[in-house]
Design an enzyme around this catalytic site. Sequence first.
Site, PDB file in Angstrom:
ATOM      1  N   CYS A 147       0.874  -1.167   0.000  1.00  0.00           N
ATOM      2  CA  CYS A 147       0.000   0.000   0.000  1.00  0.00           C
ATOM      3  C   CYS A 147       0.912   1.217   0.000  1.00  0.00           C
ATOM      4  O   CYS A 147       2.082   1.122  -0.369  1.00  0.00           O
ATOM      5  CB  CYS A 147      -0.975  -0.016   1.179  1.00  0.00           C
ATOM      6  SG  CYS A 147      -0.197   0.203   2.779  1.00  0.00           S
ATOM      7  N   MET A 148       0.419   2.332   0.429  1.00  0.00           N
ATOM      8  CA  MET A 148       1.181   3.578   0.310  1.00  0.00           C
ATOM      9  C   MET A 148       2.435   3.587   1.182  1.00  0.00           C
ATOM     10  O   MET A 148       3.434   4.205   0.845  1.00  0.00           O
ATOM     11  CB  MET A 148       0.284   4.754   0.704  1.00  0.00           C
ATOM     12  CG  MET A 148       0.865   6.114   0.422  1.00  0.00           C
ATOM     13  SD  MET A 148       0.816   6.502  -1.316  1.00  0.00           S
ATOM     14  CE  MET A 148       1.312   8.222  -1.279  1.00  0.00           C
TER      15      MET A 148
END
Length: 651
Positions: A30-31
Amino acid sequence: MAEEFNAKEVAEKIYRYSGGLDNVESFENCMTRIRLEIVDHDKIEENQLKEIPGVLGVVNDEQLQVVVGPGKVNKVEAAMEAYSGQQSGEKSSSNREQAAERAAEVKAETKGKQKKSPFKSVLKDIANIFVPMIPAFVGSGLIAGIAAIISNLITSKTLTGEGWAQVALVLNIIKNGMFTYLPIYTGINAARVWGATPTLGGVTGAVILLTGMDPEAPIKNLFNGSALAANQGGIIGVILAVWLLSVVEKKLHQWIPNSIDIIITPMVSLLLIGLAEIFVLMPLAGFVSNGLVGGINWVLNVGGAFSGFVLGALFLPMVMLGLHQILTPIHVQMISQTGSTPLLPILAMAGGGQVGAAFALMLRLRHDRKLVDMIKGSLPVGILGIGEPLIYAVTLPLGRPFITACIGGGIGGAVIGAIGHIGAIAIGPSGLPLIPLIAGHNNWIGYVLGLIAAYIGGFIATYFFGIPKDKLALEKAAITAEKNGVVDEPVMPAAHEDVTEENFQAVADGKIQPITASSDEVFAKKTMGDGYLLTPTSNEIYAPVAGTINTVFPTKHALGITTTGGLEVLVHLGIDTVDLQGAPFEMQVSTGQTVRAGELLVKVDWDAVTAAGKATETIIAITNMDAVTDFSLTKTGQVAAKDVVAQADLK
């Protein structure tokens, strides 16, 4: 440091300490982190994972989460694919890799000392105060311009009849809804910028209107006994007073017991600041204005181009301080004695200088779409003699262009003064609407020549000397990218040396809490950096700071912003919302786009997020805390979107 990060080594060790290739069922990023589905959690060597250089934290729950941070996580994902031969759940990471590499290069370039510049900070705050008012300025300004043209044509007998007078009256009533109460709107926005209560800021702004004061029994100036006049001290006086309010209110919140804080703090704050406005700030402005009367009379007696230049160049600063009202009696006296006032056409040149400066900014910084759009909206109003949008939202916040615009006004004033015998038969707005009020058969031609000189003077002075260095750096970077055919990748200049702090806005309506209140362990422990948590009650998410979008995650649940001061800010929408594959998120920006603080970033269907069993808490985190000396959350509890809620002091 970014250049010491070895993604290949991190990827290999993640596999090793996660129990080997066979123990990792799948992985995706994810980020901020690599998420791994593990076959047997007993095989995980958690302490060893935490010791991997570049790993910021580890969460061993249903998923194994290895936190490495924005930018780096994409490189680790790619290295894990190369090491294992297994693809992650994401389609492609090439664009994100390029963005991460570019961000690393920019970060390396921006290292070094940064000069403190309180003046730049003040100008930035002024921009934050007035930019939200631009739509009202533009709408009311255009109405005011039309009303001015009609009124001036009536005065010059070009238009006759009660019908036209009624039209002008109605338009002026609408216009006055903005300009009569501008101090109140300014007070509200200034309070938001400096963390005071907005309604108290509005009341503080209203004080200078002296509402309810009997003109027959005015409040006296403590210094010289003269009567105070409404708006004495002007908008700058309001801004100063609200800044003082923010200081007093914050101190009182610390000193007053919680049980009586809601009663005592507002009352004492308003009383202290109101008294300071009436008996100190406004009288000081009056003292300055009285001194200016003698100076103006002297300048007028000198006459010619010199008088025109001085008066044309100094008029806008006088307007900002509310000192222009001292000129009204001079106008009236001149009209009664000679039939016209030669002072008004000269002062009108100040607006012409602003218009010329705006054209120069639009040409030199044409890749700054937000600035160009703002200028396009403000220019018609400025040409019609309403200068507030250009002053407060364009030239003044940028610093240099305000000075060069004043020089342009001085050049136009010098032309009017040199031609001579150009006067107005009545007091009215400047710009093009003043043409019908110019006395004499052909004297309006001289006024138009002066206006053109002001346009050209403001343009030339700004084009060559008035463009801020940081804006030029952005423009050069954009031009270089354009020549190289790069459109989608972020291009950021080195951080400007004068940037010393960043103010953070609330990204939505909702409840603000310290980041330590997050239900996500990684954020709560400040593993990703300091910031704040907001539980939103509205579906629009706005930019907490101005900058360039450096990353938009494919699942749209997170994005990154790099400011010109070098801060890397993460906006993370909900917790574990990467699993939703972007369904609830409607992204409004793209990688490489420049955004203003308060600009719409994404629309979120929070009901869908909740229905999926995910938390809606939105995280704003500074991911390069090595660039920060101090971060302070200035407001907690219920807030409105775009309220200023935090401040980061930069190294």
